[in-house]
Design a protein around this motif. Structure first.
Motif, PDB file in Angstrom:
ATOM      1  N   GLN A 282     -12.506  89.487  43.325  1.00 40.24           N
ATOM      2  CA  GLN A 282     -13.878  89.050  43.215  1.00 40.24           C
ATOM      3  C   GLN A 282     -14.542  89.288  44.550  1.00 40.24           C
ATOM      4  O   GLN A 282     -13.997  88.959  45.592  1.00 40.24           O
ATOM      5  CB  GLN A 282     -13.920  87.580  42.836  1.00 40.24           C
ATOM      6  N   ASN A 283     -15.716  89.913  44.516  1.00 43.09           N
ATOM      7  CA  ASN A 283     -16.434  90.222  45.756  1.00 43.09           C
ATOM      8  C   ASN A 283     -17.126  88.987  46.275  1.00 43.09           C
ATOM      9  O   ASN A 283     -17.814  88.308  45.539  1.00 43.09           O
ATOM     10  CB  ASN A 283     -17.496  91.295  45.489  1.00 43.09           C
TER      11      ASN A 283
ATOM     12  N   HIS B 214     -13.145  94.960  54.736  1.00 38.85           N
ATOM     13  CA  HIS B 214     -13.006  93.800  53.856  1.00 38.85           C
ATOM     14  C   HIS B 214     -11.533  93.424  53.776  1.00 38.85           C
ATOM     15  O   HIS B 214     -10.667  94.191  54.160  1.00 38.85           O
ATOM     16  CB  HIS B 214     -13.592  94.063  52.469  1.00 38.85           C
ATOM     17  N   PHE B 215     -11.278  92.228  53.289  1.00 41.05           N
ATOM     18  CA  PHE B 215      -9.923  91.699  53.236  1.00 41.05           C
ATOM     19  C   PHE B 215      -9.624  91.207  51.823  1.00 41.05           C
ATOM     20  O   PHE B 215     -10.458  90.587  51.187  1.00 41.05           O
ATOM     21  CB  PHE B 215      -9.768  90.525  54.225  1.00 41.05           C
ATOM     22  N   GLU B 216      -8.429  91.500  51.353  1.00 44.73           N
ATOM     23  CA  GLU B 216      -7.964  91.046  50.046  1.00 44.73           C
ATOM     24  C   GLU B 216      -7.093  89.812  50.259  1.00 44.73           C
ATOM     25  O   GLU B 216      -6.075  89.885  50.962  1.00 44.73           O
ATOM     26  CB  GLU B 216      -7.139  92.139  49.363  1.00 44.73           C
ATOM     27  N   ILE B 217      -7.498  88.678  49.680  1.00 41.92           N
ATOM     28  CA  ILE B 217      -6.733  87.441  49.802  1.00 41.92           C
ATOM     29  C   ILE B 217      -6.555  86.843  48.413  1.00 41.92           C
ATOM     30  O   ILE B 217      -7.184  87.298  47.451  1.00 41.92           O
ATOM     31  CB  ILE B 217      -7.427  86.423  50.748  1.00 41.92           C
ATOM     32  N   LYS B 218      -5.690  85.819  48.322  1.00 38.47           N
ATOM     33  CA  LYS B 218      -5.483  85.110  47.058  1.00 38.47           C
ATOM     34  C   LYS B 218      -5.624  83.615  47.297  1.00 38.47           C
ATOM     35  O   LYS B 218      -5.164  83.089  48.306  1.00 38.47           O
ATOM     36  CB  LYS B 218      -4.075  85.338  46.515  1.00 38.47           C
ATOM     37  N   ILE B 219      -6.255  82.952  46.338  1.00 39.27           N
ATOM     38  CA  ILE B 219      -6.273  81.494  46.293  1.00 39.27           C
ATOM     39  C   ILE B 219      -5.823  81.113  44.893  1.00 39.27           C
ATOM     40  O   ILE B 219      -6.438  81.532  43.900  1.00 39.27           O
ATOM     41  CB  ILE B 219      -7.669  80.908  46.583  1.00 39.27           C
ATOM     42  N   ASP B 220      -4.747  80.344  44.801  1.00 42.26           N
ATOM     43  CA  ASP B 220      -4.192  79.942  43.497  1.00 42.26           C
ATOM     44  C   ASP B 220      -4.048  81.131  42.552  1.00 42.26           C
ATOM     45  O   ASP B 220      -4.480  81.093  41.404  1.00 42.26           O
ATOM     46  CB  ASP B 220      -5.048  78.850  42.856  1.00 42.26           C
TER      47      ASP B 220
ATOM     48  N   THR C 138      -5.541  83.870  42.261  1.00 40.62           N
ATOM     49  CA  THR C 138      -6.733  84.665  41.964  1.00 40.62           C
ATOM     50  C   THR C 138      -7.068  85.493  43.191  1.00 40.62           C
ATOM     51  O   THR C 138      -7.067  84.991  44.307  1.00 40.62           O
ATOM     52  CB  THR C 138      -7.922  83.752  41.590  1.00 40.62           C
ATOM     53  N   HIS C 139      -7.343  86.773  42.975  1.00 37.68           N
ATOM     54  CA  HIS C 139      -7.665  87.702  44.058  1.00 37.68           C
ATOM     55  C   HIS C 139      -9.133  87.575  44.443  1.00 37.68           C
ATOM     56  O   HIS C 139     -10.001  87.467  43.574  1.00 37.68           O
ATOM     57  CB  HIS C 139      -7.416  89.158  43.622  1.00 37.68           C
ATOM     58  N   TYR C 140      -9.386  87.637  45.751  1.00 38.23           N
ATOM     59  CA  TYR C 140     -10.745  87.637  46.281  1.00 38.23           C
ATOM     60  C   TYR C 140     -10.852  88.714  47.340  1.00 38.23           C
ATOM     61  O   TYR C 140      -9.897  88.972  48.063  1.00 38.23           O
ATOM     62  CB  TYR C 140     -11.114  86.279  46.910  1.00 38.23           C
ATOM     63  N   ARG C 141     -12.023  89.312  47.441  1.00 37.88           N
ATOM     64  CA  ARG C 141     -12.313  90.287  48.485  1.00 37.88           C
ATOM     65  C   ARG C 141     -13.379  89.647  49.371  1.00 37.88           C
ATOM     66  O   ARG C 141     -14.464  89.321  48.900  1.00 37.88           O
ATOM     67  CB  ARG C 141     -12.835  91.577  47.893  1.00 37.88           C
ATOM     68  N   VAL C 142     -13.054  89.462  50.637  1.00 34.38           N
ATOM     69  CA  VAL C 142     -13.999  88.863  51.582  1.00 34.38           C
ATOM     70  C   VAL C 142     -14.316  89.867  52.672  1.00 34.38           C
ATOM     71  O   VAL C 142     -13.488  90.705  53.017  1.00 34.38           O
ATOM     72  CB  VAL C 142     -13.462  87.542  52.180  1.00 34.38           C
ATOM     73  N   ASP C 143     -15.518  89.765  53.194  1.00 38.63           N
ATOM     74  CA  ASP C 143     -15.976  90.735  54.180  1.00 38.63           C
ATOM     75  C   ASP C 143     -15.984  90.196  55.608  1.00 38.63           C
ATOM     76  O   ASP C 143     -16.073  90.965  56.542  1.00 38.63           O
ATOM     77  CB  ASP C 143     -17.385  91.211  53.824  1.00 38.63           C
ATOM     78  N   ASP C 144     -15.926  88.888  55.761  1.00 30.02           N
ATOM     79  CA  ASP C 144     -15.966  88.302  57.095  1.00 30.02           C
ATOM     80  C   ASP C 144     -14.572  88.256  57.698  1.00 30.02           C
ATOM     81  O   ASP C 144     -13.592  87.965  57.004  1.00 30.02           O
ATOM     82  CB  ASP C 144     -16.553  86.896  57.048  1.00 30.02           C
ATOM     83  N   ALA C 145     -14.495  88.501  58.997  1.00 26.07           N
ATOM     84  CA  ALA C 145     -13.201  88.507  59.689  1.00 26.07           C
ATOM     85  C   ALA C 145     -12.663  87.104  59.909  1.00 26.07           C
ATOM     86  O   ALA C 145     -11.464  86.914  60.048  1.00 26.07           O
ATOM     87  CB  ALA C 145     -13.326  89.227  61.027  1.00 26.07           C
ATOM     88  N   VAL C 146     -13.544  86.104  59.920  1.00 28.44           N
ATOM     89  CA  VAL C 146     -13.144  84.711  60.110  1.00 28.44           C
ATOM     90  C   VAL C 146     -13.908  83.859  59.109  1.00 28.44           C
ATOM     91  O   VAL C 146     -15.119  84.007  58.960  1.00 28.44           O
ATOM     92  CB  VAL C 146     -13.461  84.232  61.550  1.00 28.44           C
TER      93      VAL C 146
ATOM     94  N   PRO D  43     -13.630  79.992  45.063  1.00 32.17           N
ATOM     95  CA  PRO D  43     -13.404  79.886  43.620  1.00 32.17           C
ATOM     96  C   PRO D  43     -14.640  79.330  42.910  1.00 32.17           C
ATOM     97  O   PRO D  43     -15.483  78.671  43.514  1.00 32.17           O
ATOM     98  CB  PRO D  43     -12.231  78.905  43.497  1.00 32.17           C
ATOM     99  N   GLU D  44     -14.723  79.592  41.638  1.00 29.73           N
ATOM    100  CA  GLU D  44     -15.793  79.075  40.802  1.00 29.73           C
ATOM    101  C   GLU D  44     -15.183  78.206  39.732  1.00 29.73           C
ATOM    102  O   GLU D  44     -14.441  78.717  38.895  1.00 29.73           O
ATOM    103  CB  GLU D  44     -16.543  80.248  40.184  1.00 29.73           C
ATOM    104  N   PRO D  45     -15.350  76.908  39.706  1.00 28.76           N
ATOM    105  CA  PRO D  45     -16.132  76.100  40.648  1.00 28.76           C
ATOM    106  C   PRO D  45     -15.389  75.940  41.977  1.00 28.76           C
ATOM    107  O   PRO D  45     -14.197  76.229  42.081  1.00 28.76           O
ATOM    108  CB  PRO D  45     -16.259  74.748  39.943  1.00 28.76           C
ATOM    109  N   ASP D  46     -16.122  75.441  42.970  1.00 34.10           N
ATOM    110  CA  ASP D  46     -15.537  75.194  44.298  1.00 34.10           C
ATOM    111  C   ASP D  46     -14.308  74.297  44.197  1.00 34.10           C
ATOM    112  O   ASP D  46     -14.168  73.523  43.248  1.00 34.10           O
ATOM    113  CB  ASP D  46     -16.554  74.477  45.203  1.00 34.10           C
ATOM    114  N   ILE D  47     -13.445  74.381  45.202  1.00 27.18           N
ATOM    115  CA  ILE D  47     -12.292  73.480  45.284  1.00 27.18           C
ATOM    116  C   ILE D  47     -12.824  72.102  45.662  1.00 27.18           C
ATOM    117  O   ILE D  47     -13.475  71.941  46.688  1.00 27.18           O
ATOM    118  CB  ILE D  47     -11.274  73.973  46.325  1.00 27.18           C
TER     119      ILE D  47
END
Length: 94
Positions: free
Chosen positions: A6-7, A20-26, A28-36, A46-50
């Motif tokens: 998810q972008n 960009h960085f590929e990470i997982k939370i629970d 689910t794959h996410y693509r994030v663009d920020d380094a920090v 996630p949708e909804p937020d944790i």
């Protein structure tokens, strides 16, 4: 649970920050663009937020998983994995 990244954008379309960085939370794959990102930023991915009823942890291979507080900063890198767990565990009554 989706295997499709998810972008998530956070102003990282600047020419000086194209990665960009590929990470997982629970799982689910996410693509994030920020380094920090902060713990609060990660909790909003996630949708909804944790919710506040769950804690967020970074998986530390071969070590103790690291609880990520809302104000903590996390340097992104490909393959980072996070999971959530109940913030309070009720062992039940005897």
């Amino acid at each position: 649970m989706s295997d499709t990244p998810q972008n998530v954008t956070g102003g990282a379309n600047r020419p000086d920050h194209p990665k960009h960085f590929e990470i997982k939370i629970d799982r689910t794959h996410y693509r994030v663009d920020d380094a920090v990102l902060t713990g609060a930023d990660l909790r909003r991915l996630p949708e909804p937020d944790i919710g506040a009823d769950r804690d967020l942890f970074e998986v530390v291979p071969g070590g103790s998983d690291l609880k990520i507080e809302a104000n903590a900063t996390v340097e992104m890198r490909n393959g980072l994995r996070f999971f959530t767990a109940p913030a309070q565990i009720n062992p039940g009554r005897e």
